[in-house]
Design an enzyme around this catalytic site. Structure first.
Site, PDB file in Angstrom:
ATOM      1  N   HIS A   1      -3.520  -4.999   0.130  1.00  0.00           N
ATOM      2  CA  HIS A   1      -3.099  -5.498   1.444  1.00  0.00           C
ATOM      3  C   HIS A   1      -3.192  -7.024   1.426  1.00  0.00           C
ATOM      4  O   HIS A   1      -4.128  -7.607   1.984  1.00  0.00           O
ATOM      5  CB  HIS A   1      -3.985  -4.920   2.551  1.00  0.00           C
ATOM      6  CG  HIS A   1      -3.669  -3.506   2.893  1.00  0.00           C
ATOM      7  ND1 HIS A   1      -2.698  -3.154   3.818  1.00  0.00           N
ATOM      8  CD2 HIS A   1      -4.180  -2.344   2.428  1.00  0.00           C
ATOM      9  CE1 HIS A   1      -2.639  -1.831   3.910  1.00  0.00           C
ATOM     10  NE2 HIS A   1      -3.528  -1.316   3.074  1.00  0.00           N
TER      11      HIS A   1
ATOM     12  N   GLU B   1      -1.714  -9.207   3.054  1.00  0.00           N
ATOM     13  CA  GLU B   1      -1.634  -9.833   4.371  1.00  0.00           C
ATOM     14  C   GLU B   1      -3.007 -10.195   4.927  1.00  0.00           C
ATOM     15  O   GLU B   1      -3.142 -11.097   5.765  1.00  0.00           O
ATOM     16  CB  GLU B   1      -0.888  -8.926   5.356  1.00  0.00           C
ATOM     17  CG  GLU B   1      -1.643  -7.686   5.830  1.00  0.00           C
ATOM     18  CD  GLU B   1      -1.524  -6.487   4.904  1.00  0.00           C
ATOM     19  OE1 GLU B   1      -1.852  -5.369   5.349  1.00  0.00           O
ATOM     20  OE2 GLU B   1      -1.109  -6.666   3.738  1.00  0.00           O
TER      21      GLU B   1
ATOM     22  N   CYS C   1       0.833  -1.202   0.000  1.00  0.00           N
ATOM     23  CA  CYS C   1       0.000   0.000   0.000  1.00  0.00           C
ATOM     24  C   CYS C   1       0.871   1.257   0.000  1.00  0.00           C
ATOM     25  O   CYS C   1       1.459   1.604  -1.013  1.00  0.00           O
ATOM     26  CB  CYS C   1      -0.972  -0.036   1.180  1.00  0.00           C
ATOM     27  SG  CYS C   1      -2.301   1.180   1.058  1.00  0.00           S
TER      28      CYS C   1
END
EC number: 6.3.4.2
Length: 552
Positions: A519, A521, A386
């Site tokens: 993102h 993750e 990001c």
């Protein structure tokens, strides 16, 4: 009066102190029930007045976890998704702010037909509606974590709503699990049960009798104390569960299972009894406790004093390590310390990879740029997420493309070269003309991946992938030609080609220099590590072995 319930409801409350691990305990129990073949979903009730955590300071709240449908939620939703290996939605996180906003809006619309709007029944009815909305023919158990600590003023309407639900659906369809602290007093040399007794007394005073108590402590809990708690709190001995600190959060399901909590819940709720299938979870635990390799990753961020601000990132890094039987040690680096080349050299010395996570605001940005420069020039594997991607573009524009005044409009609205600009539909928000909360580009969005690129290789050759996003700024399309001419590869874009989603350098120039606007993750699981993190840790291993240094 009891009513037919399609799903059983299990409520998790906390006593004595906050930060006892209610979310992890609830997630671990959910994992156990799922491993018994039950269909489980989870929900978090947060008692703060914010509508969502999206505008909260990460130092106060930790990370904001974004769901597929674009909800900004509590970090515990991330625990739920990772442990259950599922995707949750906006309904998984309910706040006092949402409840009051909804009730006040209905009052303005005349929905209450002239009633005096009160906490009971209007607020509690709205809470109950949100909880019961989780019911489904496809769900056997709804686990609802009630945030805060018993005795907090803010939590009272949620506890009252839960009490009413037990009354309405029947005690055989509802289970209350209380998590409490047994503090150790060094002068006395023993764990004390009195705070737990008082906590349960507070629960009982509002009409809730816990069915089971999970006792948290920093050391083993003697059987005699469990028997005492059973007697004084009127809970079956089998419902008093010792849960001392575990070596890893992934050990908690085993701890709870050894204490018999999952079997106790199944029996109490009349659920189908099947043995726990440990196949998948045992593999995770084997990789956690028996690594064959070790790498150190520098996480260069603004909020490193509170690791919870990067919780999903750290869990994704560790999961990436599981894929290679590698222990990932995280070096927390405050980005301000990397502003100068000397500072970056000092802070990043000896690491095998550098990760630049997301964030907002100008503080620490030049340090992130400095860390990126150091990693790029020294061939250290680098993953930007990001804001990390945006900083990679800024660094490359300045130091390689020769655009010395390159910056983001987020940090300098008069930048000579605004290589990162405000998204067209966000300019009114940045100007203060529209609400800030819940208005970013949020949720799951697709991206097209370019052929013969690292990112496409990592995603297994997929032409299109979808990831979760949370941002207002984007790489400026006006600068794409000059960046590409300077050697930066734009390896992924939105389906219409208008938004840069991935950037990288060719692997003959750098072993692993990859940034994503998404993102990733947020979609990583301990049982299914995300491919970008798997690739990043593989690159770190190669760098550690001295085989990842670029030739050019």
């Amino acid at each position: 009066m009891a009513s037919a319930a399609s799903s059983k409801h299990l409520f998790v409350t906390g006593g004595v102190a906050s930060s006892l691990g209610k979310g992890l305990t609830a997630s671990s129990l959910g994992r156990l029930l799922k491993s018994r073949g039950l269909r489980v979903t989870m929900q978090k009730l947060d008692p703060y007045l914010n509508v969502d955590p999206g505008t909260m300071n990460p130092f106060q709240h930790g990370e904001v976890f974004v769901t597929d449908d674009g909800a900004e939620t509590d970090l515990d939703i991330g625990h739920y998704e990772r442990f259950l290996d599922t995707e949750l939605s906006a309904s998984a996180n309910v706040t006092t702010g949402q409840i009051y906003s909804s009730v006040i809006a209905k009052e303005r619309q005349g929905a209450y037909l002239g009633d005096t709007v009160q906490v009971i029944p209007h607020i509690t009815n709205e809470i109950k509606a949100r909880i019961l909305a989780m019911d489904s023919e496809d769900v056997d158990v709804v686990i609802t974590e009630i945030g805060g600590t018993v005795g907090d003023i803010e939590s009272q309407p949620f506890l009252e709503a839960a009490r009413q639900i037990r009354h309405e659906i029947g005690r055989d369809n509802c289970f209350f699990l209380h998590i409490s602290l047994l503090p150790y007093l060094a002068p006395a040399g023993e764990l004390k049960t009195k705070p737990t007794q008082h906590s349960v007394a507070a629960l009982r005073s509002i009409g809730i009798q816990p069915d089971a108590i999970v006792c948290r402590a920093d050391r083993p809990i003697p059987t005699s104390l469990k028997q005492k708690i059973s007697l004084m709190c009127d809970v079956e001995e089998g419902g008093v569960v010792a849960c001392p600190d575990a070596p890893s959060i992934y050990d908690i399901p085993k701890v709870l299972h050894r204490e018999g909590l999952d079997a106790f819940v199944v029996r109490r709720l009349g659920l189908a009894f099947r043995d726990v299938d440990w196949t998948e979870w045992n593999d995770v635990l084997d990789r956690v406790h028996n690594p064959e390799h070790e790498v150190t990753i520098a996480l260069v961020g603004k909020y490193v004093d509170l690791p919870d601000a990067y919780l999903s990132v750290t869990e994704a890094l560790r999961a990436g390590g599981f894929a290679h039987r590698t222990r990932v040690n995280i070096r927390w680096v405050a980005s301000d310390n990397c502003t100068t080349p000397e500072g970056a050299q000092r802070e990043l010395d000896g690491v095998h990879g550098v990760l630049i996570p997301g964030g907002f605001g100008v503080r620490g940005i030049e340090g992130k740029v400095g860390a990126i420069r150091h990693a790029r020039e020294n061939g250290i594997p680098l993953l930007g997420i990001c804001l990390g991607l945006q900083c990679m573009v800024i660094e490359y524009a300045r130091d390689v493309a020769g655009l010395r005044g390159a910056n983001s409009l987020e940090f300098d609205d008069k930048a000579e070269h605004p290589v990162v600009s405000t998204m067209a539909d966000q300019t009114d928000v940045v100007a203060g003309e529209r609400d800030m909360g819940g208005t970013m580009r949020l949720g799951l969005y697709p991206a097209r991946l370019r052929e013969n690129t690292l990112v496409r290789e990592l995603y297994g050759g997929a032409e299109e992938v979808s990831e979760r996003h949370r941002h207002r700024y984007e790489v400026s399309n006006a600068y794409r030609p000059v960046l590409e001419e300077a050697g930066l590869v734009i390896s992924g874009v939105s389906p219409d080609g208008s938004l840069v989603e991935y950037v990288e350098l060719p692997q003959d120039k750098h072993p692993f220099f990859l940034g994503t606007q998404a993102h990733p993750e947020l979609r990583s699981r301990p049982t299914r590590p995300h491919p970008l993190f798997v690739g990043f840790i593989e690159a770190a291993l190669k760098y550690s072995a001295g085989t990842g240094i670029a030739d050019g």
